[in-house]
Design an enzyme around this catalytic site. Structure first.
Site, PDB file in Angstrom:
ATOM      1  N   TRP A  33      -0.409 -38.853   6.555  1.00  0.00           N
ATOM      2  CA  TRP A  33      -0.224 -38.085   5.313  1.00  0.00           C
ATOM      3  C   TRP A  33      -0.359 -36.589   5.581  1.00  0.00           C
ATOM      4  CZ3 TRP A  33      -4.042 -34.848   3.398  1.00  0.00           C
ATOM      5  CH2 TRP A  33      -5.347 -35.024   3.903  1.00  0.00           C
ATOM      6  N   GLU A  76     -14.926 -27.877   5.930  1.00  0.00           N
ATOM      7  CA  GLU A  76     -13.702 -28.293   6.622  1.00  0.00           C
ATOM      8  C   GLU A  76     -12.934 -27.087   7.166  1.00  0.00           C
ATOM      9  OE1 GLU A  76     -12.785 -31.279   7.323  1.00  0.00           O
ATOM     10  OE2 GLU A  76     -13.823 -32.614   5.940  1.00  0.00           O
ATOM     11  N   GLU A 111      -7.958 -33.062  11.521  1.00  0.00           N
ATOM     12  CA  GLU A 111      -8.987 -32.495  10.656  1.00  0.00           C
ATOM     13  C   GLU A 111      -8.472 -31.270   9.900  1.00  0.00           C
ATOM     14  OE1 GLU A 111     -12.275 -33.103   9.960  1.00  0.00           O
ATOM     15  OE2 GLU A 111     -12.331 -35.021  11.011  1.00  0.00           O
ATOM     16  N   HIS A 114      -7.478 -31.444   6.184  1.00  0.00           N
ATOM     17  CA  HIS A 114      -8.479 -31.633   5.127  1.00  0.00           C
ATOM     18  C   HIS A 114      -8.777 -30.325   4.394  1.00  0.00           C
ATOM     19  CE1 HIS A 114     -10.108 -35.247   7.653  1.00  0.00           C
ATOM     20  NE2 HIS A 114      -8.884 -35.432   7.188  1.00  0.00           N
ATOM     21  N   GLU A 164     -19.328 -37.374  11.386  1.00  0.00           N
ATOM     22  CA  GLU A 164     -18.096 -37.940  10.830  1.00  0.00           C
ATOM     23  C   GLU A 164     -18.420 -38.972   9.745  1.00  0.00           C
ATOM     24  OE1 GLU A 164     -15.260 -36.787  11.189  1.00  0.00           O
ATOM     25  OE2 GLU A 164     -14.808 -36.145  13.210  1.00  0.00           O
ATOM     26  N   THR A 167     -19.589 -37.002   6.608  1.00  0.00           N
ATOM     27  CA  THR A 167     -18.480 -36.434   5.841  1.00  0.00           C
ATOM     28  C   THR A 167     -17.698 -37.523   5.121  1.00  0.00           C
ATOM     29  OG1 THR A 167     -17.182 -36.367   7.899  1.00  0.00           O
ATOM     30  CG2 THR A 167     -18.184 -34.316   7.173  1.00  0.00           C
ATOM     31  N   ASP A 196      -9.875 -40.739   6.917  1.00  0.00           N
ATOM     32  CA  ASP A 196      -9.727 -40.056   8.207  1.00  0.00           C
ATOM     33  C   ASP A 196     -11.085 -39.910   8.884  1.00  0.00           C
ATOM     34  OD1 ASP A 196      -7.017 -39.763   7.816  1.00  0.00           O
ATOM     35  OD2 ASP A 196      -7.065 -37.597   7.494  1.00  0.00           O
ATOM     36  N   GLU A 197     -12.079 -39.495   8.112  1.00  0.00           N
ATOM     37  CA  GLU A 197     -13.410 -39.267   8.668  1.00  0.00           C
ATOM     38  C   GLU A 197     -14.000 -40.568   9.232  1.00  0.00           C
ATOM     39  OE1 GLU A 197     -14.090 -36.334   9.083  1.00  0.00           O
ATOM     40  OE2 GLU A 197     -13.626 -35.071   7.374  1.00  0.00           O
ATOM     41  N   HIS A 200     -12.415 -41.308  12.583  1.00  0.00           N
ATOM     42  CA  HIS A 200     -12.972 -40.420  13.607  1.00  0.00           C
ATOM     43  C   HIS A 200     -14.400 -40.828  13.970  1.00  0.00           C
ATOM     44  CE1 HIS A 200      -9.981 -37.159  11.986  1.00  0.00           C
ATOM     45  NE2 HIS A 200      -9.382 -38.122  12.673  1.00  0.00           N
TER      46      HIS A 200
END
Length: 328
Positions: A33, A76, A111, A114, A164, A167, A196-197, A200
């Site tokens: 995305w 971020e 990252e 974000h 990670e 977050t 996503d976090e 990771h």
């Protein structure tokens, strides 16, 4: 052999797997995305109407929510600090252009989206003072940070494994609050950032697991060191314009705790999850010193839970320059 040389040998040994780890945990730019997927299309005739809808929905969200969303965005946006720090870790290095440095660059690229999407959304919302936010962001990047890891890859991977997941918790809770208050689009946006976090987090946990297999005692000591000194949040130097370094972070943290976005109990829960994920109780071939470190880690969550439950958070909201009274 010195500890530094051992770590370099381990990093070099594990580097052969990094390419496959990039494919496992990161997503190509062509398929992942992008911020525009969650923002009004500036090329559309309906752009202004979509912006108006964002501004109307934003009125339903409370003051403390905006403080936390701004703090998350600024954290971020300080990505240049994190990238430059990690590229300087022993065994990674920018000059070598090895598998590890490729990981850091690709991780940074993911990252970066974000802060980008959150920044644009806040700008369109009409609820915040963007100039004050921009000043804070510039200060945070200029001030840098010191997370207590030095250039040690073991300590840095413990830190990133923890952060990670932290977050993830923060963005996921913000998503739920937005959705509860009727802002489904913002909720989806924060939820996908949280996703996503979490990816990771699993990646960095994987790195630590692999180190435990080849250097268990020193990896245990690194974990012990980082937890004993307490994991420092990446925005711990947060300040507003005209303030000293770190003066805004405590109030931002209090706000996050007050609305349940990220609390002291979450900190303990993350520690507990890492202990279980890495199966600390089952690690073998430890030195006596590492055994003592393991014992300390195993007992710590229960002790920290008792302390966290007694923590008193101020009930009154601190007035940040980021979100002005006139915007309430």
């Amino acid at each position: 052999m010195s500890l530094k040389n051992v770590r370099l040998e381990v990093m070099k040994f594990l580097e052969k797997d990094v390419e496959s780890l990039i494919k496992k945990y990161l997503i190509p730019a062509e398929t992942i995305w992008q911020p525009t997927d969650f923002l009004p299309n500036s090329e559309s005739d309906n752009f202004l109407e979509e912006v108006k809808e964002i501004r109307e929905l934003s009125k339903e969200l409370p003051y403390d929510f905006w403080v936390v969303l701004v703090g998350d965005m600024i954290t971020e946006e300080a990505l240049p600090t994190y990238e430059s720090w990690l590229l300087d870790v022993e065994g990674i290095g920018q000059k070598e252009n090895n598998g590890w440095s490729k990981w850091i660059r690709h991780w940074t690229a993911e990252e970066n989206r974000h802060g980008d999407v959150l920044n644009k959304y806040l700008y369109l919302s009409g609820r915040v003072n963007m100039k004050e936010i921009e000043k804070t962001t510039q200060h945070l990047i200029a001030d840098g940070f010191d997370i207590g890891t030095g250039r040690d890859p073991y300590k840095n991977f413990v830190y990133t494994s923890f952060q990670e997941l932290a977050t993830y918790v923060s963005h996921n809770r913000v998503a739920k609050i937005a959705k509860t208050n009727g802002n489904k689009q913002l909720g989806r946006m924060c939820k996908i950032i949280a996703g996503d976090e979490m990816r990771h987090h699993h990646a960095y946990c994987d790195f630590v697991e692999r180190i435990f297999k080849v250097d268990p005692s020193q990896m245990m000591m690194a974990f012990h060191y980082m937890i004993k000194q307490k994991i420092t949040m990446p925005a711990h130097f947060l300040r507003q314009s005209g303030e000293k370094i770190g003066t805004a972070f405590e109030e931002f943290s209090n706000t996050a705790q007050r609305i349940g976005v990220y609390t002291s109990l979450d900190y303990v829960d993350i520690l507990d999850k890492l202990i279980k994920r890495w199966e600390i109780d089952k690690i073998t071939n430890l030195t006596d010193e590492a055994e003592k470190a393991r014992d300390y880690l195993m007992k710590l969550p229960a002790r920290m839970t008792r302390l966290a439950e007694r923590l008193v958070i101020p009930e009154n909201s601190f007035q940040f320059k980021w979100v002005e009274p006139a915007k309430l």
